[in-house]
Enzyme design. Structure first.
Site, PDB file in Angstrom:
ATOM      1  N   GLU A 114      42.668  25.595  63.803  1.00 45.20           N
ATOM      2  CA  GLU A 114      41.288  25.156  63.982  1.00 45.20           C
ATOM      3  C   GLU A 114      40.778  25.741  65.297  1.00 45.20           C
ATOM      4  O   GLU A 114      41.551  26.021  66.215  1.00 45.20           O
ATOM      5  CB  GLU A 114      41.177  23.636  63.989  1.00 45.20           C
ATOM      6  CG  GLU A 114      41.892  22.946  65.120  1.00 45.20           C
ATOM      7  CD  GLU A 114      41.726  21.421  65.100  1.00 45.20           C
ATOM      8  OE1 GLU A 114      41.085  20.892  64.175  1.00 45.20           O
ATOM      9  OE2 GLU A 114      42.243  20.780  66.025  1.00 45.20           O
ATOM     10  N   THR A 129      37.191  19.421  58.812  1.00 43.16           N
ATOM     11  CA  THR A 129      37.572  19.565  60.222  1.00 43.16           C
ATOM     12  C   THR A 129      38.704  18.612  60.585  1.00 43.16           C
ATOM     13  O   THR A 129      38.654  17.439  60.240  1.00 43.16           O
ATOM     14  CB  THR A 129      36.363  19.245  61.126  1.00 43.16           C
ATOM     15  OG1 THR A 129      35.243  19.939  60.608  1.00 43.16           O
ATOM     16  CG2 THR A 129      36.615  19.662  62.545  1.00 43.16           C
ATOM     17  N   SER A 141      45.628  12.690  74.348  1.00 38.25           N
ATOM     18  CA  SER A 141      45.527  14.144  74.346  1.00 38.25           C
ATOM     19  C   SER A 141      44.879  14.660  75.630  1.00 38.25           C
ATOM     20  O   SER A 141      45.398  14.447  76.726  1.00 38.25           O
ATOM     21  CB  SER A 141      44.781  14.603  73.096  1.00 38.25           C
ATOM     22  OG  SER A 141      44.847  16.000  72.973  1.00 38.25           O
TER      23      SER A 141
END
Length: 582
Positions: A393, A369, A132
């Protein structure tokens, strides 16, 4: 590399590489590329995939009929020879050696294409090789289950056990050349490319009415040296939007990320410097930025003062949530349909969707989360015949389409492009629309940041002090500076003072730290550790009732609250915590 380390007598570096194996968790793996069992390399990829393959064989009798999908980003690490493409080929070789069909993308793809493919083709699992927005030396191995969502417990533990039981490489696992010639290998690239853009077109609602305004609305896009450029261009085309201006120096994938310190648009303006320069040259007032694997989206807007405003993830959640509901409402005249409509967000994200849901009559749910929780919950709701319209989120992750049960920065970019263009027809901009949302549903002002801490003992004692605040077990603080605390929820231990039996409703995990304090003034603050970085994060929000629009006073109250939390709960000097770098 190992020989060089030995020659240089780099004992500590060798210990770090070889002393402990990477832990496989619900986020899969995330570590530096390099030698040894604590790093991402050919051997650890083979071992991980062998374990995952065995686990899938135990769970699916039809694995050899259905198969798996493997995607990868553009990361590479020349010193160790590791790269996302090579790791994905090795993973494919392991599955093919066991007679499992593999849909291996022939080129780089955004992360959301993997969960999309799992759902679209009805596969048993998916693997995305990506780190990522992590630093350039890192890589990762992200895993999706047959439901199209990231894995949750107990699969992580089952896979971790299977990895430990299959550490010896199978004879065929190294044989990439044979695997790439196998009839079991398919390339889903063309088909998935076409099907994905067809699927997200369902969320394009204003093709005709905004067309005349498109040339007036100029948008800049950066993929920050990642995979996003071509896909966002295609998404804008699918929505009949004028193509965004691409930041030339950042549009092609480059594993060195040469123009940025951190390839993370969440870090704000530093990553967007080149985008702002291009916008100024082209007369564009909007910047969209994806992270390197294109599953997140940041947005900035030029204000009348000439300054750029980078929206927070919570502000974009408010804007996209408002827009998705507005478009849905226009298409659904049935008054009862809203009763089976859902939006989701994580527990550390803004509660703005809750406020909109209360007024508009749809359902809002909070999850733990991370998108693994929202994706799995969305799947459950979809299976019950419900409509899941939106999930987000605060870490700039948005799920605007149920065809991808994970955050998706590509579809979010096109939907944001349409929202910006539509607002232009009403002579308004994003920041004005955000104010209108807060005026209608109540101001939600948030302030999130983190401290860096590499010492696990310090982290543990910081949280234990909060659990035994008056010296007794489970004696949490009742105030923080001048602020009175009305409730405490600890998702590490499962304690929740708001519940009749003091037992938390959300799932708990003793392996990570997470405590939420609710304050009498309408403030909420969560302190938690990160699963992938050496950080203690905090998330704070002040939720005001509709009508209370003294923003200056609300911001001051929140600033004071944050200062009190830092001083009393984090104690950065005593604990030697490093603040977030500016």
């Amino acid at each position: 590399m190992v020989r060089d380390m030995v020659k240089e007598g780099a004992v500590e570096a060798l210990k770090k590489c070889f002393s402990s194996r990477m832990e496989f968790g619900t986020a899969g793996l995330r570590a530096a590329m390099g030698p040894g069992i604590s790093c991402m390399n050919d051997l650890t990829i083979i071992q991980t995939t062998q374990g995952f393959c065995r686990y899938l064989e135990e769970n699916f009798g039809n694995l050899k009929e259905r198969g798996v999908v493997i995607g990868y980003d553009a990361r590479a690490h020349p010193p160790s020879g590791g790269s996302s493409k090579r790791f994905s080929s090795l993973a494919a070789a392991v599955f093919i050696s066991r007679g499992v069909p593999v849909h291996l993308f022939s080129d780089i793809t955004p992360t959301p294409f993997v969960p999309f493919t799992v759902s679209h083709l009805g596969l048993c699992a998916g693997i995305m090789v990506t780190a990522s927005h992590n630093p350039k030396q890192d890589n990762g191995y992200k895993v999706y289950w047959e439901n199209g969502a990231q894995i949750v417990s107990p699969h992580d533990k089952g896979i971790a056990t299977a990895i430990e039981e299959n550490l010896e490489p199978w004879p065929e696992s190294w044989n990439i050349e044979e695997a790439l010639k196998s009839p079991l290998l398919k390339d889903p690239y063309q088909d998935i490319h076409a099907q994905y853009f067809k699927a997200i077109q369902k969320h394009c609602h204003h093709r005709c009415s905004i067309y005349n305004y498109l040339l007036k609305v100029k948008i800049v896009h950066t993929s920050v040296h990642g995979v996003g450029h071509a896909f966002v261009q295609s998404a804008f085309k699918a929505f009949d939007l004028h193509p965004p201006y691409a930041v030339e120096e950042q549009k092609d994938p480059d594993p060195e990320f040469p123009t940025v310190k951190y390839p993370n648009p969440e870090e704000g303006e530093g990553v967007l410097t080149l985008s702002f320069a291009l916008a100024e040259r082209e007369g564009a007032a909007f910047v969209l930025a994806n992270d390197p694997d294109a599953d997140r989206l940041a947005i900035a807007e030029k204000q009348q003062s000439g300054q750029w405003r980078v929206f927070s993830g919570n502000e974009l959640g408010a804007l996209l949530g408002w827009w998705m509901f507005r478009c849905w409402k226009q298409q659904n005249s049935d008054k009862d349909a809203v009763k089976s409509l859902y939006m989701l967000s994580s527990t550390v994200s803004s509660k703005i969707l809750r406020a909109i849901a209360l007024k508009e009559g749809f359902h809002f749910e909070e999850t733990l989360t991370g998108f693994k929780w929202m994706g799995n919950r969305a799947r459950d709701l979809l299976d019950q015949g419900k409509t899941v319209l939106f999930a987000f989120e605060e870490a700039i992750g948005y799920m605007c389409s149920p065809s991808v049960l994970d955050k998706d920065g590509v579809s979010a970019a096109a939907i944001a492009g349409e929202m910006i263009s539509y607002l232009a027809t009403k002579k308004t901009i994003l920041s004005q629309q955000l104010t209108a949302i807060y005026d209608e549903y109540g101001y939600h002002i948030s302030k999130n940041s983190y401290f860096i801490c590499h010492d696990q003992d310090v982290i543990r004692s910081l949280f234990e002090r909060l659990r035994n605040y008056s010296g007794q077990k489970d004696s949490y603080p009742t105030e923080c500076g001048r602020f009175s605390i009305s409730a405490v929820r600890d998702l590490t231990t499962g304690y929740d003072s708001n519940q009749p039996n003091n037992k938390a409703v959300l799932p708990t995990s003793s392996s990570s730290q997470m405590i939420t304090f609710t304050f009498s003034n309408g403030g909420v603050a969560t302190m938690r550790t990160s699963g992938t970085e050496p950080k203690i994060k905090y998330y704070t929000e002040l939720c005001a009732a509709p009508g209370n629009s003294d923003v200056t006073q609300l911001k001051k109250e929140l600033d004071d609250l944050v200062d009190a939390i830092v001083e009393n709960f984090f104690e950065p000097e005593k604990n030697k915590l490093q603040p977030k770098p500016e």
